[in-house]
Motif scaffolding. Structure first.
Motif, short mmCIF file in Angstrom:
data_model
loop_
_atom_site.label_atom_id
_atom_site.label_comp_id
_atom_site.label_asym_id
_atom_site.label_seq_id
_atom_site.Cartn_x
_atom_site.Cartn_y
_atom_site.Cartn_z
N ARG A 1 32.11 -22.57 -30.89
CA ARG A 1 31.62 -21.84 -32.06
C ARG A 1 30.26 -22.37 -32.49
N ILE A 2 29.41 -21.44 -32.94
CA ILE A 2 28.08 -21.77 -33.47
C ILE A 2 27.91 -21.01 -34.78
N ASP A 3 27.72 -21.74 -35.85
CA ASP A 3 27.58 -21.14 -37.19
C ASP A 3 26.21 -21.52 -37.73
N VAL A 4 25.37 -20.52 -38.03
CA VAL A 4 23.98 -20.78 -38.39
C VAL A 4 23.59 -20.04 -39.66
N LYS A 5 22.85 -20.73 -40.51
CA LYS A 5 22.20 -20.10 -41.66
C LYS A 5 20.75 -20.56 -41.63
N ALA A 6 19.83 -19.64 -41.29
CA ALA A 6 18.42 -19.98 -41.16
C ALA A 6 17.61 -19.28 -42.24
N VAL B 1 23.69 -31.25 -28.28
CA VAL B 1 24.59 -30.10 -28.09
C VAL B 1 24.28 -29.46 -26.74
N GLU B 2 25.33 -29.00 -26.07
CA GLU B 2 25.18 -28.32 -24.78
C GLU B 2 26.10 -27.10 -24.77
N GLU B 3 25.56 -25.95 -24.41
CA GLU B 3 26.28 -24.69 -24.51
C GLU B 3 27.61 -24.66 -23.76
N PRO B 4 27.71 -25.19 -22.53
CA PRO B 4 28.98 -25.10 -21.80
C PRO B 4 30.18 -25.71 -22.52
N SER B 5 29.93 -26.66 -23.46
CA SER B 5 31.04 -27.33 -24.12
C SER B 5 31.41 -26.72 -25.47
N LEU B 6 30.67 -25.70 -25.92
CA LEU B 6 30.83 -25.18 -27.28
C LEU B 6 31.81 -24.00 -27.36
N VAL C 1 30.59 -26.39 -32.82
CA VAL C 1 31.95 -26.88 -32.64
C VAL C 1 32.26 -26.92 -31.14
N PRO C 2 32.42 -28.11 -30.57
CA PRO C 2 32.74 -28.22 -29.14
C PRO C 2 34.24 -28.11 -28.89
N LYS C 3 34.59 -27.96 -27.64
CA LYS C 3 36.01 -27.91 -27.27
C LYS C 3 36.67 -29.25 -27.53
N LEU C 4 35.97 -30.31 -27.24
CA LEU C 4 36.50 -31.66 -27.45
C LEU C 4 35.60 -32.40 -28.43
#
Length: 500
Positions: free
Chosen positions: A220-225, A213-218, A295-298
């Motif tokens: 949405r980030i959904d986390v349950k820790a 995963v790389e931030e520039p392409s994302l 979730v990335p853009k592409l």
């Protein structure tokens, strides 16, 4: 025939003779020498997948082969790798991405490997035993194609090549390795670079990027820790991040990028043994300590699960990452479990002041002690230069003022405390606190920094209030470095002038 015609005929004859000599020199001497050099170079190569007769794309040496399939069989097992859609994959004994760097190194070794010497033309079984080739230490089979002038040939049977090489024992004298080729009875010594193949098993050829995963392409980030759960979202790449839950606030892009980059940096330490794989996978699916979806853009989402499990008496961290048609089960550093476990306040922008330097036309520096002199610096509209307005009038040091504004724009808190405290007074912050006010051309406040008392338990920091409603902790050393004194800001200020 006159003299001029005789001279012309003579010139033509000389030209023809010279041309004939040139053609003879090229076709009779130069070209055979080139072919002989190419033939020797091909014979010296361990993986000779091309012949000297194949023309080069530039009239020189034949083009380098493009490897598409490699099998490496060593005592630790057999690994088969194949180039698919410009990506190297392991196809046996497991299906997984291959490490790009490792395969590139292998291909370079195969393409460059040369024989150093021929030891035996007709070796006996005893010779083969002595050189470690009776039962080879490694068997390498490679397939490649020789590209045409346009770089094509992957599907042309006439351009397909295949070669199998057997590696024997190491020559302790010079570090070379004993080698034989399929269809060639001779025993050679070759450069020792191929020796590293003898030490690798399948897992060492695998790609170890556990979190692709790389931030520039994302988007949405959904986390349950273990301690926190949240969702970050933005409308498109390049836009700022927004924390959508458990609270809504603008998230600092730098913090989100740092979090994703840190996770991406954790590599697979190893891969579970087949007998342990089912237990590890079950724990990840049933009792994950961290679940995340990127979730990335592409492309499709990247789903990550992490857990901790005791195996063979040791507590170990494992990750299961799934994306598109890929799946990776790996052991990772236990610190990876905490990378995504962040509270909402951890995503807050740590910049103390939110303003743009171009909007500032007046700087007011409030004194540290009651009764102290307030310093005021203004931007002259006619000259566009900074001038001292109080407590003395004069020319300001342009570089110092620019440095002050630049430092205030970049000033970040080392930590963030409570939000909207009932009393700022307990932090030593009030309307008369020392600090800096920035105003625009109409005198409207653009931003203000209030400085309070030292942080309890950490006197190297000061409590501060900036553009947000959060209590900030700012490094005292950073504030001390700001040019806030009249003697620093004013050109030719009296040496006895006080400091705020």
């Amino acid at each position: 025939m006159n003299v001029q015609q005789k001279n012309l005929v003579t010139l033509l004859a000389v030209t023809l003779v010279a041309g004939g000599l040139g053609l003879y020199a090229y076709f009779g001497v130069v070209q055979p020498e080139q072919k002989e050099a190419q033939r020797k170079a091909a014979e010296e190569k361990v993986f000779a997948v091309q012949t000297p007769e194949e023309p080069g794309t530039d009239g020189g040496a034949p083009p380098e082969p493009v490897f598409t399939w490699i099998s490496v069989e060593v005592p630790q097992g057999k690994t088969v790798m194949e180039l698919k859609d410009d990506t190297w994959r392991i196809t046996a004994p497991v299906s997984a991405r291959a490490d790009k760097g490792e395969v590139s190194t292998l291909i370079s070794q195969l393409a460059a490997a040369k024989f150093k010497a021929t030891l035996e033309e007709h070796p006996t079984d005893a010779d083969l035993e002595r050189y470690g080739l009776k039962q080879p230490r490694a068997t390498i089979t490679a397939r490649a194609y020789v590209p045409d002038a346009e770089g094509h040939g992957a599907d042309d049977p006439a351009r397909q090549r295949s070669m199998t090489v057997y590696l024997g024992a190491e020559n302790n004298f010079d570090g070379s390795v004993y080698v034989r080729r399929e269809g060639d009875a001779r025993v050679y010594t070759a450069q020792g670079g191929l020796r590293f193949l003898l030490l690798k098993h399948t897992n060492e050829w695998r790609d170890r990027v556990a979190f692709p995963v790389e931030e520039p392409s994302l988007l949405r980030i959904d986390v349950k820790a273990r301690k926190n759960a949240y969702m970050l979202e933005r409308t498109t790449t390049g836009k700022p991040w927004q924390l959508e839950r458990p609270v809504e606030l603008h998230a600092a892009t730098e913090q989100v990028a740092k979090m994703v980059s840190t996770l991406h940096g954790y590599r697979a330490l190893s891969f579970p043994e087949p007998k342990q794989e089912e237990k590890v996978r079950q724990a990840l699916l049933e009792k994950p300590l961290v679940q995340a979806t990127f979730v990335p853009k592409l492309g499709g989402p990247v789903r990550v699960r992490l857990t901790e499990l005791e195996l063979d008496g040791l507590k170990q961290a494992f990750a299961l990452t799934e994306w598109d048609s890929e799946s990776m089960l790996s052991q990772v550093d236990g610190l990876a479990l905490d990378v995504l476990d962040l509270a909402p306040k951890d995503f807050k922008d740590r910049k103390a002041l939110a303003f743009s330097v171009r909007d500032v036309h007046r700087i007011v520096i409030h004194p540290a002690a009651p009764g102290g002199e307030t310093i005021s610096v203004v931007l002259a509209p006619d000259t566009g230069k900074w001038e001292m307005a109080s407590p003395l009038v004069g020319n300001a040091r342009q570089f110092k003022v620019a440095s002050l504004l630049g430092s205030l724009e970049k000033l970040e808190a080392s930590a963030i405390g409570e939000t909207r405290p009932k009393s700022w007074g307990k932090y030593g912050i009030s309307d008369t606190s020392r600090g800096v006010t920035l105003q625009d051309a109409e005198g409207t406040e653009v931003a203000r920094l209030w400085l309070g008392t030292p942080v309890k338990g950490n006197p190297q920091r000061l409590w501060a209030r900036g553009s947000s409603e959060d209590v900030l902790e700012v490094e005292k050393s950073t504030l001390d470095a700001l040019p806030l004194a009249l003697t620093e800001l004013m050109d030719g200020a009296p040496a006895a002038a006080g400091t705020p």
